[in-house]
Design an enzyme around this catalytic site. Sequence first.
Site, PDB file in Angstrom:
ATOM      1  N   TYR A  60       1.082  -1.262   0.015  1.00  0.00           N
ATOM      2  CA  TYR A  60       0.016  -0.063  -0.021  1.00  0.00           C
ATOM      3  C   TYR A  60       0.804   1.382  -0.083  1.00  0.00           C
ATOM      4  O   TYR A  60       2.149   1.278   0.275  1.00  0.00           O
ATOM      5  CB  TYR A  60      -0.997   0.088   1.147  1.00  0.00           C
ATOM      6  N   CYS A  61       0.341   2.447  -0.280  1.00  0.00           N
ATOM      7  CA  CYS A  61       0.783   3.695  -0.512  1.00  0.00           C
ATOM      8  C   CYS A  61      -0.328   4.901  -0.254  1.00  0.00           C
ATOM      9  O   CYS A  61      -1.428   4.581   0.117  1.00  0.00           O
ATOM     10  CB  CYS A  61       1.697   3.901  -1.563  1.00  0.00           C
ATOM     11  N   THR A  62       0.099   5.852  -0.312  1.00  0.00           N
ATOM     12  CA  THR A  62      -0.707   7.167  -0.131  1.00  0.00           C
ATOM     13  C   THR A  62      -1.775   6.966  -0.951  1.00  0.00           C
ATOM     14  O   THR A  62      -3.213   6.978  -0.492  1.00  0.00           O
ATOM     15  CB  THR A  62      -0.134   8.519  -0.233  1.00  0.00           C
TER      16      THR A  62
ATOM     17  N   CYS B 125       2.624   1.974  -4.931  1.00  0.00           N
ATOM     18  CA  CYS B 125       2.252   0.454  -4.370  1.00  0.00           C
ATOM     19  C   CYS B 125       1.895  -0.440  -5.776  1.00  0.00           C
ATOM     20  O   CYS B 125       2.277  -1.569  -5.914  1.00  0.00           O
ATOM     21  CB  CYS B 125       1.036   0.187  -3.244  1.00  0.00           C
TER      22      CYS B 125
ATOM     23  N   ILE C  21      -4.238   4.490   0.720  1.00  0.00           N
ATOM     24  CA  ILE C  21      -4.565   4.996   2.240  1.00  0.00           C
ATOM     25  C   ILE C  21      -5.757   6.051   1.832  1.00  0.00           C
ATOM     26  O   ILE C  21      -6.974   5.717   2.750  1.00  0.00           O
ATOM     27  CB  ILE C  21      -3.324   5.487   2.862  1.00  0.00           C
TER      28      ILE C  21
END
Length: 277
Positions: free
Chosen positions: A180-182, A187, A209
Amino acid sequence: MLSVAMGYVIAAFYRFVHLHNYYDMKPVILEFCLSRGIKGTVILAEQGINATIAGSRQSIGEFFSFLDSDDRLRGMKYHESHSDREPFAKMKVRLKREVVRLGIDGFDCSLRGEYIDPRDWDEFVSSPDVHVIDTRNDYEVRLGRFKGAIDPGTSSFREFPEWARNWALDKERDTCVAMYCTGGIRCEKSTAFMRSLGFRNVYHLRGGILNYLETVRGDDSLWEGECFVFDDRIAVDRNVSPSEDIKCIKCAGEVDASDLRSVSKGNIMCWDCRLQA
């Protein structure tokens, strides 16, 4: 100028798509945004587009209608959030070798892993057989992350491949990996890289996220802390509202809005500590 009472619409989006004429696209996009008071950053590369922009509701709507005129960018999905203060000081359109810089060649970034919907994320990553990897930078992870996630401790995305190769040395290639990432772009590209290393069961959080926080409400989720964002909000809380609880990384004192506007790359320090640095 947009009145504070109206607020700002912030739109974050990306797409991996071949843009052979991305050099020619720069002045067109820049002129369009400037003419409508839109500010933010748009990154163009041969492999696609990555952007976060802010403006009035009308101007943001007009921008995506403008993108629809290009078949390659039609129907662009974006994450929307809001702020009472202007998130960006200017409008920039940058030309890059990569739409998000990983710093390596030789793999197809379109061969991404499978998406996990935010509604299914907590249950999926709660399995002891799933290795959850945060693909963001260390200064982002310090503010918040998913419970139990692996922190690679990287200071830039370009360091991720070396970390991943080392992490993969003692892992079976059928190991299940969830990333995952922002907002989803790092990701997504990371899953393609992990697949290039031979991993077969690779997944990533759809929309990152920010999409998760918009979708999964309540204090019982696996997300802990704040989410760092790359604009003058610095971080958002569980409600995707600008955080009012950011602490100085040196003295742990409160950091106010005037301090936040001068923060870069997670160097979140109060005025007194910056003077002493």
